[in-house]
Design a protein around this motif. Structure first.
Motif, PDB file in Angstrom:
ATOM      1  N   LEU A   1     -12.480  -6.290 -16.146  1.00 57.89           N
ATOM      2  CA  LEU A   1     -13.587  -6.390 -15.274  1.00 57.89           C
ATOM      3  C   LEU A   1     -13.444  -5.715 -13.986  1.00 57.89           C
ATOM      4  CD1 LEU A   1     -16.708  -6.945 -14.473  1.00 57.89           C
ATOM      5  CD2 LEU A   1     -15.693  -9.639 -13.714  1.00 57.89           C
ATOM      6  N   SER A   2     -12.054  -5.725 -13.172  1.00 59.64           N
ATOM      7  CA  SER A   2     -11.470  -5.526 -12.128  1.00 59.64           C
ATOM      8  C   SER A   2     -11.246  -4.331 -12.091  1.00 59.64           C
ATOM      9  CB  SER A   2     -10.043  -6.167 -11.629  1.00 59.64           C
ATOM     10  OG  SER A   2      -9.009  -5.664 -12.640  1.00 59.64           O
ATOM     11  N   GLY A   3     -10.914  -3.581 -12.943  1.00 56.57           N
ATOM     12  CA  GLY A   3     -11.096  -1.897 -13.199  1.00 56.57           C
ATOM     13  C   GLY A   3     -12.077  -1.185 -12.750  1.00 56.57           C
ATOM     14  N   MET A   4     -13.372  -1.977 -12.966  1.00 55.03           N
ATOM     15  CA  MET A   4     -15.239  -1.946 -12.766  1.00 55.03           C
ATOM     16  C   MET A   4     -15.475  -1.654 -11.573  1.00 55.03           C
ATOM     17  SD  MET A   4     -16.868  -3.047 -16.298  1.00 55.03           S
ATOM     18  CE  MET A   4     -15.591  -3.385 -17.963  1.00 55.03           C
ATOM     19  N   LEU A   5     -14.907  -2.618 -10.881  1.00 55.65           N
ATOM     20  CA  LEU A   5     -15.060  -3.684  -9.553  1.00 55.65           C
ATOM     21  C   LEU A   5     -14.494  -2.037  -8.266  1.00 55.65           C
ATOM     22  CD1 LEU A   5     -15.697  -7.147  -9.747  1.00 55.65           C
ATOM     23  CD2 LEU A   5     -17.082  -5.940  -9.876  1.00 55.65           C
ATOM     24  N   HIS A   6     -15.516  -2.062  -7.462  1.00 53.91           N
ATOM     25  CA  HIS A   6     -15.107  -1.409  -6.105  1.00 53.91           C
ATOM     26  C   HIS A   6     -13.608  -1.736  -5.559  1.00 53.91           C
ATOM     27  CE1 HIS A   6     -14.778   0.734  -2.119  1.00 53.91           C
ATOM     28  NE2 HIS A   6     -15.492   1.332  -2.822  1.00 53.91           N
TER      29      HIS A   6
ATOM     30  N   LEU B   1       5.103  -5.165   0.221  1.00 55.75           N
ATOM     31  CA  LEU B   1       5.001  -3.471  -0.719  1.00 55.75           C
ATOM     32  C   LEU B   1       4.291  -2.624  -0.414  1.00 55.75           C
ATOM     33  CD1 LEU B   1       5.142  -4.442  -4.736  1.00 55.75           C
ATOM     34  CD2 LEU B   1       7.054  -2.913  -3.456  1.00 55.75           C
ATOM     35  N   THR B   2       2.641  -3.311   0.162  1.00 54.96           N
ATOM     36  CA  THR B   2       1.274  -2.419   1.018  1.00 54.96           C
ATOM     37  C   THR B   2       2.002  -1.997   2.624  1.00 54.96           C
ATOM     38  OG1 THR B   2       0.286  -5.044   0.819  1.00 54.96           O
ATOM     39  CG2 THR B   2      -0.688  -3.197  -1.077  1.00 54.96           C
ATOM     40  N   ASN B   3       3.111  -3.224   2.799  1.00 48.99           N
ATOM     41  CA  ASN B   3       2.273  -3.029   4.551  1.00 48.99           C
ATOM     42  C   ASN B   3       3.864  -2.591   4.863  1.00 48.99           C
ATOM     43  OD1 ASN B   3       0.150  -3.989   4.894  1.00 48.99           O
ATOM     44  ND2 ASN B   3       0.452  -6.344   4.687  1.00 48.99           N
ATOM     45  N   ILE B   4       4.488  -2.517   4.226  1.00 49.15           N
ATOM     46  CA  ILE B   4       6.460  -1.812   4.553  1.00 49.15           C
ATOM     47  C   ILE B   4       6.752  -1.079   3.534  1.00 49.15           C
ATOM     48  CG2 ILE B   4       8.975  -2.722   5.152  1.00 49.15           C
ATOM     49  CD1 ILE B   4       8.451  -5.707   5.510  1.00 49.15           C
ATOM     50  N   ALA B   5       7.089  -0.784   2.534  1.00 48.90           N
ATOM     51  CA  ALA B   5       7.664  -0.173   1.755  1.00 48.90           C
ATOM     52  C   ALA B   5       6.293   1.282   1.433  1.00 48.90           C
ATOM     53  CB  ALA B   5       7.905  -0.889   0.191  1.00 48.90           C
ATOM     54  N   GLY B   6       5.245   0.740   1.853  1.00 48.85           N
ATOM     55  CA  GLY B   6       4.100   2.137   1.608  1.00 48.85           C
ATOM     56  C   GLY B   6       3.522   2.302   0.547  1.00 48.85           C
ATOM     57  N   PHE B   7       3.292   1.072  -0.484  1.00 50.92           N
ATOM     58  CA  PHE B   7       2.991   1.442  -1.916  1.00 50.92           C
ATOM     59  C   PHE B   7       1.290   1.309  -1.747  1.00 50.92           C
ATOM     60  CE2 PHE B   7       6.725   0.561  -3.517  1.00 50.92           C
ATOM     61  CZ  PHE B   7       7.231   1.697  -4.287  1.00 50.92           C
ATOM     62  N   ASP B   8       0.501   1.751  -2.878  1.00 48.35           N
ATOM     63  CA  ASP B   8      -1.071   1.734  -2.522  1.00 48.35           C
ATOM     64  C   ASP B   8      -1.124   0.523  -3.297  1.00 48.35           C
ATOM     65  OD1 ASP B   8      -1.761   2.808  -5.360  1.00 48.35           O
ATOM     66  OD2 ASP B   8      -0.536   4.071  -5.058  1.00 48.35           O
ATOM     67  N   PRO B   9      -2.452  -0.303  -3.135  1.00 46.39           N
ATOM     68  CA  PRO B   9      -2.064  -1.562  -3.322  1.00 46.39           C
ATOM     69  C   PRO B   9      -2.686  -1.818  -4.924  1.00 46.39           C
ATOM     70  CG  PRO B   9      -4.149  -0.591  -1.904  1.00 46.39           C
ATOM     71  CD  PRO B   9      -3.548   0.350  -2.045  1.00 46.39           C
ATOM     72  N   ALA B  10      -2.922  -0.886  -5.536  1.00 46.40           N
ATOM     73  CA  ALA B  10      -2.821  -0.438  -7.503  1.00 46.40           C
ATOM     74  C   ALA B  10      -1.346  -0.746  -7.481  1.00 46.40           C
ATOM     75  CB  ALA B  10      -3.547   0.318  -7.731  1.00 46.40           C
ATOM     76  N   SER B  11      -0.872  -0.494  -6.912  1.00 50.08           N
ATOM     77  CA  SER B  11       0.796   0.193  -7.319  1.00 50.08           C
ATOM     78  C   SER B  11       1.211  -1.436  -7.261  1.00 50.08           C
ATOM     79  CB  SER B  11       1.916   1.270  -6.981  1.00 50.08           C
ATOM     80  OG  SER B  11       1.190   2.758  -7.238  1.00 50.08           O
ATOM     81  N   ALA B  12       1.063  -1.854  -5.959  1.00 48.34           N
ATOM     82  CA  ALA B  12       1.882  -3.092  -6.040  1.00 48.34           C
ATOM     83  C   ALA B  12       1.408  -3.865  -6.792  1.00 48.34           C
ATOM     84  CB  ALA B  12       1.651  -3.203  -4.649  1.00 48.34           C
TER      85      ALA B  12
END
Length: 121
Positions: free
Chosen positions: A88-93, A30-41
């Motif tokens: 917690l992941s929503g609060m981390l960079h 999804l991230t490398n071929i389909a072009g989705f951003d990591p959050a959407s993937a």
């Protein structure tokens, strides 16, 4: 592109059904071929994982290969920690999350590389 996405999903679903981590490959696709951003993937991966996990779990229960009473403590712990760390992941960079995931992959790889089965006495 739709055919490639279908084939990628079929392959990852096959791996997920066997318990071999098809979701990790799906995120890479999804991230490398389909072009989705990591959050959407990650979101797509969760939506993909839930029905695959349900079907696989029901199959293992039906075959008698899943000892439910022994597994339930791990299930409840997994649910609790998933809830806490998803908040917690929503609060981390994102860079921190990527590094933590890299450490997890490295530790898992080293464990697999140096794993030796115990010899029964």
């Amino acid at each position: 592109m739709a055919l490639i996405s279908f084939l990628a999903a079929a392959f990852c679903g096959t791996l997920a059904g066997m318990g071999l981590g098809g979701g990790s490959l799906l995120i890479l696709y999804l991230t490398n071929i389909a072009g989705f951003d990591p959050a959407s993937a990650r979101g797509i991966n969760l939506l993909f994982f839930l029905p695959a996990a349900l079907i696989s779990t029901l199959s293992h229960i039906r075959k008698g290969t899943l000892p439910i009473k022994k597994v339930m403590p791990a299930v409840w712990a997994g649910i609790a920690f998933a809830a806490v760390f998803s908040l917690l992941s929503g609060m981390l960079h994102i860079a921190v999350l990527q590094k933590l995931f890299g450490v997890l992959l490295l530790a898992t790889g080293l464990k697999e590389l140096f794993y030796r089965p115990r010899k029964d006495k």
